[in-house]
Write an enzyme that holds these catalytic residues in place. Structure first.
Site, PDB file in Angstrom:
ATOM      1  CG  ASN A  48       9.300 -32.074  12.581  1.00 25.32           C
ATOM      2  OD1 ASN A  48      10.464 -32.425  12.768  1.00 25.32           O
ATOM      3  ND2 ASN A  48       8.532 -32.612  11.660  1.00 25.32           N
ATOM      4  CB  THR A  86      29.317  15.622   2.557  1.00 24.26           C
ATOM      5  OG1 THR A  86      29.911  16.637   1.738  1.00 24.26           O
ATOM      6  CG2 THR A  86      28.440  16.274   3.628  1.00 24.26           C
ATOM      7  CG  HIS A  87      30.894  13.909  -1.321  1.00 27.83           C
ATOM      8  ND1 HIS A  87      30.283  13.163  -2.304  1.00 27.83           N
ATOM      9  CD2 HIS A  87      30.016  14.904  -1.010  1.00 27.83           C
ATOM     10  CE1 HIS A  87      29.093  13.696  -2.584  1.00 27.83           C
ATOM     11  NE2 HIS A  87      28.903  14.743  -1.801  1.00 27.83           N
ATOM     12  CB  SER A 118      53.589  -3.759  13.347  1.00 24.36           C
ATOM     13  OG  SER A 118      54.492  -4.385  12.459  1.00 24.36           O
ATOM     14  CE  LYS A 151      51.145   0.623  11.251  1.00 23.44           C
ATOM     15  NZ  LYS A 151      51.109  -0.396  10.191  1.00 23.44           N
ATOM     16  CG  ASN A 177      48.601  -1.799  13.303  1.00 22.36           C
ATOM     17  OD1 ASN A 177      48.941  -0.750  12.767  1.00 22.36           O
ATOM     18  ND2 ASN A 177      49.319  -2.909  13.237  1.00 22.36           N
ATOM     19  CD  GLU A 211      42.800  -2.510  11.063  1.00 23.39           C
ATOM     20  OE1 GLU A 211      43.420  -1.723  10.355  1.00 23.39           O
ATOM     21  OE2 GLU A 211      43.357  -3.398  11.725  1.00 23.39           O
ATOM     22  CE1 TYR A 213      13.491 -29.512  11.056  1.00 25.90           C
ATOM     23  CE2 TYR A 213      13.505 -31.723  10.119  1.00 25.90           C
ATOM     24  CZ  TYR A 213      14.164 -30.684  10.752  1.00 25.90           C
ATOM     25  OH  TYR A 213      15.489 -30.808  11.068  1.00 25.90           O
ATOM     26  CD  GLN A 267      20.673 -31.247  12.012  1.00 27.71           C
ATOM     27  OE1 GLN A 267      19.823 -31.912  12.585  1.00 27.71           O
ATOM     28  NE2 GLN A 267      21.777 -31.781  11.512  1.00 27.71           N
ATOM     29  CE  LYS A 305      18.278 -26.414  15.417  1.00 27.93           C
ATOM     30  NZ  LYS A 305      18.108 -26.575  13.971  1.00 27.93           N
TER      31      LYS A 305
HETATM   32  N1  ARG Z   1      18.246 -31.711  14.793  1.00 30.87           N
HETATM   33  C1  ARG Z   1      17.055 -31.366  14.087  1.00 30.87           C
HETATM   34  C2  ARG Z   1      17.136 -29.894  13.654  1.00 30.87           C
HETATM   35  O1  ARG Z   1      17.923 -29.211  14.182  1.00 30.87           O
HETATM   36  C3  ARG Z   1      15.873 -31.528  14.954  1.00 30.87           C
HETATM   37  C4  ARG Z   1      14.596 -31.775  14.232  1.00 30.87           C
HETATM   38  C5  ARG Z   1      14.651 -33.085  13.533  1.00 30.87           C
HETATM   39  N2  ARG Z   1      13.364 -33.490  13.078  1.00 30.87           N
HETATM   40  C6  ARG Z   1      13.209 -34.502  12.253  1.00 30.87           C
HETATM   41  N3  ARG Z   1      12.016 -34.843  11.936  1.00 30.87           N
HETATM   42  N4  ARG Z   1      14.228 -35.122  11.737  1.00 30.87           N
HETATM   43  O2  ARG Z   1      16.438 -29.454  12.797  1.00 30.87           O
END
Ligand code: ARG
Length: 461
Positions: free
Chosen positions: A115, A160-161, A282, A288, A290, A295, A322, A327, A330
């Site tokens: 954690n 503008t606009h 295209s 074309k 593009n 975009e 926690y 998780q 990430k």
């Molecule tokens: N893979 C977990 C995460 O990304 C790591 C932390 C896990 N901790 C736990 N007490 N299960 O959050």
């Protein structure tokens, strides 16, 4: 493949097997492996902190340190083998460390939890990425400033606009975005001290029982402060939320610039032409070309905004401290970093290689865009602006009724609208003069545009 609970790092109290589906559902190694270097760096520092408390002997600390360096080298060489049961980057590194250094590896995690470990890894990882993004932002500002300097003579219609409004310098337009990106960079810089706070030493939630010196750890890992409460230290992902917001705002600026350039690159406008390197054709229509780069930039802004809102939904309503929901923090963070990294570089390249058609911009400057200047002419003769606005409006209408440009009206035509019009009114019909009149700070005159360029150049140095 299922592994018996007993083989897992946390497997002591388990006798049953993990469902293979659950195993796959639970693992995060396929994405959090990106933090391998941060994880090892944190562990090396933590081993030293344990040694300082007498939990590890100097020899043990040395063994862990070189073992961790060996693990790092495997990742860097692309030789690290992920095994079934490597649930995340933390367990994978510790498993491999054990294979290299033996039983002493089991001492590394003393008083630490994944954690406080994962929160530390994420901050370390993001810190480097923010530094890199700051570099890309500066390059983008640099490209805009360089172009603004080079093209400073070029006038264009300002809108503008999306309706023609007043003449401006093309450089003034470019610099408006440069200032946005400068602010984006400044926001990221101001975010760094909040990001740069050490969670390690918070334990699972309640704190570290071996009195590890967290001030020392912070220094060792380059953090500027220590999370002052262990529950907060392990719960907090505000730095992810804040980063995703800053990233979203930068992408919105990129998206708006892209939209402007897409419009300016149409045949109807014809102000700019994208370099071949950033356009595609295209598969059906041979003629074309593009603006796919633009975009995509516009499209990807939605993606980063989605990273932010998705993460916020995961983060809200979590009980202290926690929870495994976290998780899910990430992938949005990684995705936003990747998207910003690519988008900033492509935007810079598009700007640096863009061709402009100054003649087309000039052709689109029409007399009616000087109607405000006509009103201002009368203001200089002492007529109140509210009145001059009406008089100039009447001149626009007179020209429209006659099917001519406002600048084609004669002095005597104008005199029928107000007696203050004199021969010098003909000097109003000059786009350069109109632009250079706007010379208060921030205006589109040559002098004030140059001041903006100088200001940004100074910031870049
Ligand atoms: N893979 C977990 C995460 O990304 C790591 C932390 C896990 N901790 C736990 N007490 N299960 O959050």
């Amino acid at each position: 493949m299922s592994t018996s609970g007993a083989k897992k790092l946390w497997g002591g109290r388990f006798s049953g097997e993990t469902d293979p589906l659950m195993e796959a559902f639970n693992e995060s190694i396929h994405f959090d492996r990106r933090m391998f270097a941060a994880d090892i760096r944190g562990s090396q520092a933590y081993a030293k902190a344990l040694c300082r408390q007498g939990i590890l002997t100097a020899d043990e600390q040395q063994a862990l340190d070189s073992g961790l360096s060996a693990v790092l080298a495997e990742w860097q060489a692309g030789k690290f083998e992920i095994r079934s049961g490597d649930e995340d980057i933390h367990t994978a590194n510790e498993r491999r460390l054990g294979e290299i250094v033996g039983a002493v590896a089991g001492k590394l995690h003393t008083g630490r939890s994944r954690n406080d470990q994962v929160a530390t890894d994420m901050r370390l990882w993001l810190r480097d990425e923010v530094e890199a993004l700051l570099g890309f932002m500066r390059e983008l500002v640099g490209a805009l400033v360089e172009r603004a300097q080079r093209d400073v003579d070029v006038l264009m219609p300002g809108y503008t606009h999306l309706q023609r409004a007043q003449p401006i310098r093309w450089s003034h337009f470019l610099l408006s975005y440069a200032f946005w990106f400068q602010q984006d960079a400044q926001r990221l810089e101001q975010f760094l001290p909040r990001l740069n706070q050490l969670p390690l030493g918070s334990g699972a939630l309640a704190g570290n029982p071996f009195q590890v010196d967290r001030e020392w750890l912070a220094q060792e890992l380059g953090f500027s402060s220590v999370a002052p409460n262990s529950l907060y230290g392990t719960s907090d992902r505000d730095f992810v939320a804040e980063f995703l917001f800053h990233g979203s705002l930068t992408m919105i600026h990129i998206s708006r610039l892209a939209e402007d350039l897409i419009i300016y690159s149409t045949a109807e406008f014809g102000f700019v032409q994208l370099a071949d390197a950033y356009s595609t054709g295209s598969s059906l229509m041979p003629q074309k070309k593009n603006p796919d780069s633009l975009e995509l930039l516009r499209g990807k802004s939605g993606r980063v905004f989605g990273d932010m809102t998705g993460f916020m939904m995961t983060y809200k309503g979590l009980p202290s401290t926690y929870n495994k929901d976290m998780q899910e923090d990430k992938e949005p963070m990684f995705d936003a970093v990747d998207t910003l990294t690519g988008s900033l570089q492509i935007t810079t390249a598009v700007i640096a290689t863009l061709k402009i058609n100054a003649d087309k911009m000039k052709q689109c400057l029409t007399g009616d865009m000087l109607a405000t200047d006509l009103a201002e002419y009368l203001v200089r003769k002492g007529v109140p602006f509210r009145q001059t606005h009406h008089i100039s409006g009447a001149a626009v209408k007179m020209a429209e009724d006659r099917g001519c440009q406002i600048s084609d009206l004669s002095v005597s035509d104008l005199k029928t609208l107000h007696e203050a019009f004199e021969d010098d009114v003909l000097l109003v019909w000059n786009f350069e003069k109109s632009v250079d009149n706007r010379s208060s700070i921030g205006g589109t005159s040559r002098v004030t545009v140059q001041a903006q360029i100088d200001h940004l150049k100074q910031w870049l140095n």
